[in-house]
Design a protein around this motif. Structure first.
Motif, PDB file in Angstrom:
ATOM      1  N   PHE A  16      51.254  45.589  50.936  1.00 13.43           N
ATOM      2  CA  PHE A  16      51.586  44.769  52.105  1.00 13.43           C
ATOM      3  C   PHE A  16      52.538  43.684  51.632  1.00 13.43           C
ATOM      4  O   PHE A  16      52.313  43.052  50.608  1.00 13.43           O
ATOM      5  N   LYS A  17      53.634  43.458  52.391  1.00 14.27           N
ATOM      6  CA  LYS A  17      54.615  42.439  52.001  1.00 14.27           C
ATOM      7  C   LYS A  17      54.671  41.339  53.046  1.00 14.27           C
ATOM      8  O   LYS A  17      54.597  41.617  54.242  1.00 14.27           O
ATOM      9  N   ASP A  18      54.824  40.109  52.579  1.00  7.39           N
ATOM     10  CA  ASP A  18      55.012  38.981  53.493  1.00  7.39           C
ATOM     11  C   ASP A  18      55.856  37.929  52.794  1.00  7.39           C
ATOM     12  O   ASP A  18      55.490  37.441  51.724  1.00  7.39           O
ATOM     13  N   LYS A  19      57.018  37.602  53.385  1.00 10.01           N
ATOM     14  CA  LYS A  19      57.936  36.578  52.831  1.00 10.01           C
ATOM     15  C   LYS A  19      58.150  36.766  51.324  1.00 10.01           C
ATOM     16  O   LYS A  19      57.937  35.844  50.536  1.00 10.01           O
ATOM     17  N   ASN A  20      58.532  37.950  50.931  1.00 13.43           N
ATOM     18  CA  ASN A  20      58.816  38.291  49.527  1.00 13.43           C
ATOM     19  C   ASN A  20      57.594  38.397  48.615  1.00 13.43           C
ATOM     20  O   ASN A  20      57.716  38.825  47.471  1.00 13.43           O
ATOM     21  N   SER A  21      56.437  37.952  49.071  1.00  9.88           N
ATOM     22  CA  SER A  21      55.216  38.157  48.272  1.00  9.88           C
ATOM     23  C   SER A  21      54.742  39.587  48.478  1.00  9.88           C
ATOM     24  O   SER A  21      54.818  40.117  49.588  1.00  9.88           O
ATOM     25  N   LYS A  22      54.269  40.191  47.398  1.00 10.62           N
ATOM     26  CA  LYS A  22      53.743  41.556  47.491  1.00 10.62           C
ATOM     27  C   LYS A  22      52.241  41.527  47.230  1.00 10.62           C
ATOM     28  O   LYS A  22      51.782  40.871  46.291  1.00 10.62           O
ATOM     29  N   PHE A  23      51.505  42.261  48.039  1.00  9.00           N
ATOM     30  CA  PHE A  23      50.042  42.348  47.898  1.00  9.00           C
ATOM     31  C   PHE A  23      49.661  43.817  47.746  1.00  9.00           C
ATOM     32  O   PHE A  23      49.786  44.590  48.695  1.00  9.00           O
ATOM     33  N   PHE A  24      49.239  44.182  46.537  1.00 10.17           N
ATOM     34  CA  PHE A  24      48.803  45.563  46.284  1.00 10.17           C
ATOM     35  C   PHE A  24      47.283  45.633  46.465  1.00 10.17           C
ATOM     36  O   PHE A  24      46.556  44.848  45.854  1.00 10.17           O
ATOM     37  N   GLY A  25      46.830  46.574  47.284  1.00  7.89           N
ATOM     38  CA  GLY A  25      45.388  46.702  47.541  1.00  7.89           C
ATOM     39  C   GLY A  25      44.801  47.945  46.880  1.00  7.89           C
ATOM     40  O   GLY A  25      45.422  49.017  46.875  1.00  7.89           O
ATOM     41  N   TYR A  26      43.603  47.786  46.330  1.00  4.54           N
ATOM     42  CA  TYR A  26      42.902  48.893  45.652  1.00  4.54           C
ATOM     43  C   TYR A  26      41.434  48.888  46.051  1.00  4.54           C
ATOM     44  O   TYR A  26      40.830  47.820  46.187  1.00  4.54           O
ATOM     45  N   SER A  27      40.855  50.077  46.169  1.00  5.73           N
ATOM     46  CA  SER A  27      39.404  50.167  46.400  1.00  5.73           C
ATOM     47  C   SER A  27      38.794  51.086  45.342  1.00  5.73           C
ATOM     48  O   SER A  27      39.391  52.089  44.968  1.00  5.73           O
ATOM     49  N   PHE A  28      37.613  50.706  44.870  1.00 13.22           N
ATOM     50  CA  PHE A  28      36.923  51.474  43.817  1.00 13.22           C
ATOM     51  C   PHE A  28      35.440  51.614  44.170  1.00 13.22           C
ATOM     52  O   PHE A  28      34.828  50.654  44.631  1.00 13.22           O
ATOM     53  N   PRO A  29      34.848  52.799  43.913  1.00 13.60           N
ATOM     54  CA  PRO A  29      33.395  52.913  44.062  1.00 13.60           C
ATOM     55  C   PRO A  29      32.723  52.294  42.837  1.00 13.60           C
ATOM     56  O   PRO A  29      33.189  52.506  41.714  1.00 13.60           O
ATOM     57  N   ILE A  30      31.684  51.513  43.039  1.00 12.90           N
ATOM     58  CA  ILE A  30      30.944  50.944  41.896  1.00 12.90           C
ATOM     59  C   ILE A  30      29.441  51.090  42.147  1.00 12.90           C
ATOM     60  O   ILE A  30      29.004  51.161  43.289  1.00 12.90           O
ATOM     61  N   THR A  31      28.681  51.133  41.055  1.00  9.68           N
ATOM     62  CA  THR A  31      27.217  51.188  41.197  1.00  9.68           C
ATOM     63  C   THR A  31      26.546  50.002  40.510  1.00  9.68           C
ATOM     64  O   THR A  31      25.346  49.819  40.626  1.00  9.68           O
ATOM     65  N   SER A  32      27.341  49.200  39.783  1.00  7.96           N
ATOM     66  CA  SER A  32      26.760  48.006  39.144  1.00  7.96           C
ATOM     67  C   SER A  32      27.840  46.946  38.962  1.00  7.96           C
ATOM     68  O   SER A  32      29.041  47.240  38.926  1.00  7.96           O
ATOM     69  N   GLU A  33      27.386  45.698  38.837  1.00  7.08           N
ATOM     70  CA  GLU A  33      28.309  44.568  38.668  1.00  7.08           C
ATOM     71  C   GLU A  33      29.095  44.680  37.354  1.00  7.08           C
ATOM     72  O   GLU A  33      30.226  44.219  37.256  1.00  7.08           O
ATOM     73  N   GLU A  34      28.487  45.331  36.358  1.00  3.83           N
ATOM     74  CA  GLU A  34      29.146  45.450  35.033  1.00  3.83           C
ATOM     75  C   GLU A  34      30.461  46.248  35.109  1.00  3.83           C
ATOM     76  O   GLU A  34      31.297  46.140  34.222  1.00  3.83           O
ATOM     77  N   GLU A  35      30.607  47.057  36.147  1.00  2.00           N
ATOM     78  CA  GLU A  35      31.825  47.878  36.254  1.00  2.00           C
ATOM     79  C   GLU A  35      33.032  47.071  36.720  1.00  2.00           C
ATOM     80  O   GLU A  35      34.169  47.512  36.586  1.00  2.00           O
ATOM     81  N   VAL A  36      32.786  45.892  37.298  1.00  2.00           N
ATOM     82  CA  VAL A  36      33.863  45.145  37.957  1.00  2.00           C
ATOM     83  C   VAL A  36      34.926  44.653  36.965  1.00  2.00           C
ATOM     84  O   VAL A  36      36.122  44.896  37.143  1.00  2.00           O
TER      85      VAL A  36
END
Length: 204
Positions: free
Chosen positions: A19-39
Motif C-alpha cells: 500500500f502506498k501513501d505520499k511516497n511512503s510504502k507499506f508492505f503487509g505480511y501475514s503468518f500462521p503462528i502457534t506460539s509467541e516464540e515464533e514472532v
C-alpha cells in the motif's frame, strides 16, 4: 459462553501486499503462528529482507478460548500502527496469526490519521491475500483399555467417526482421540459407561 466450536485462521503465510501513501510504502505480511516464540524470528527475517525500511510494526493473536494478543508500534506514534493492525485481525475474526507491516518512509509525514489508515489498509490487504480457513476447536482424550476390549472401543470410534491422533497398543492399549468441543461431553459419557474402559480428558 462461547457456544460455537469453530475459529478462523491461516495455514500458510499470505502473499506480500503493498500500500502506498505520499511516497511512503507499506508492505503487509501475514503468518500462521502457534506460539509467541515464533514472532521474533519472523520479524528478524523481514528486517534482513527490508533492511532499508524504517518501521516493522506488527500485531498477533493466539488462542481460541483464552485469547492472548500483542501489538507493537515500533517507533511510530502511540497506537498509530500496532492497534490498527490488530483491529483488522479482530475484524476478520482470525486467531493464531501474526501480521507485520513494514514501512519505508517517503519523505512526507502522514500524520497520525494517515498512519492509522495506512497500517489498517496494509493489514486488511494482507488478510485479503491470505487463505483464511475455518477450523474446529477440539478436545483431546486418552482412552485406556485392555486389548480384549478393542472391538468395543473401535465400534464407537467408527460409528461416531472420531479421529485417532495417536495410539499405543501394548498389553494395555491407549488411544488418543480428538473430538469437536460441542460433542466432547457426549463422547466422554459414552466411553465412561463402558466396563473396563477408562477415558481421560487431556489438557491442551
Amino acid at each position: 459462553m462461547n457456544t460455537t466450536d469453530t475459529y478462523k485462521t491461516i495455514d500458510i503465510p499470505g502473499e506480500e501486499v503493498l500500500f502506498k501513501d505520499k511516497n511512503s510504502k507499506f508492505f503487509g505480511y501475514s503468518f500462521p503462528i502457534t506460539s509467541e516464540e515464533e514472532v521474533k524470528p519472523i520479524i528478524d527475517l523481514l528486517k534482513k529482507q527490508h533492511h532499508a525500511a524504517r518501521h516493522w510494526c506488527y500485531a498477533w493473536q493466539l488462542g481460541t478460548e483464552n485469547i492472548r494478543y500483542r501489538s507493537n508500534d515500533d517507533g511510530e506514534p502511540s497506537n498509530s500502527a500496532g492497534q490498527p493492525i490488530y483491529g483488522q485481525i479482530q475484524s476478520y475474526e482470525t486467531t493464531n496469526i501474526l501480521i507485520i507491516v513494514v514501512r519505508y518512509f517517503g519523505g512526507v509525514k502522514l500524520g497520525v490519521g494517515g498512519l492509522i489508515n495506512a497500517y489498517r489498509t496494509a493489514a486488511q490487504l494482507s488478510l485479503e491475500a491470505s487463505n483464511i480457513l475455518e477450523k474446529t476447536i477440539n478436545i483431546k482424550f486418552c482412552i485406556t483399555f485392555e486389548y480384549k476390549n478393542m472391538n468395543k472401543v473401535m465400534r464407537i470410534i467408527k460409528e461416531r467417526q472420531l479421529k485417532i491422533t495417536d495410539q499405543k497398543l501394548e498389553l494395555d492399549c491407549k488411544l488418543f482421540i480428538s473430538v469437536r468441543k460441542t460433542i466432547a461431553d457426549e463422547i466422554n459419557d459414552l466411553f465412561s459407561t463402558l466396563y473396563e474402559i477408562d477415558i481421560k480428558r487431556l489438557e491442551h
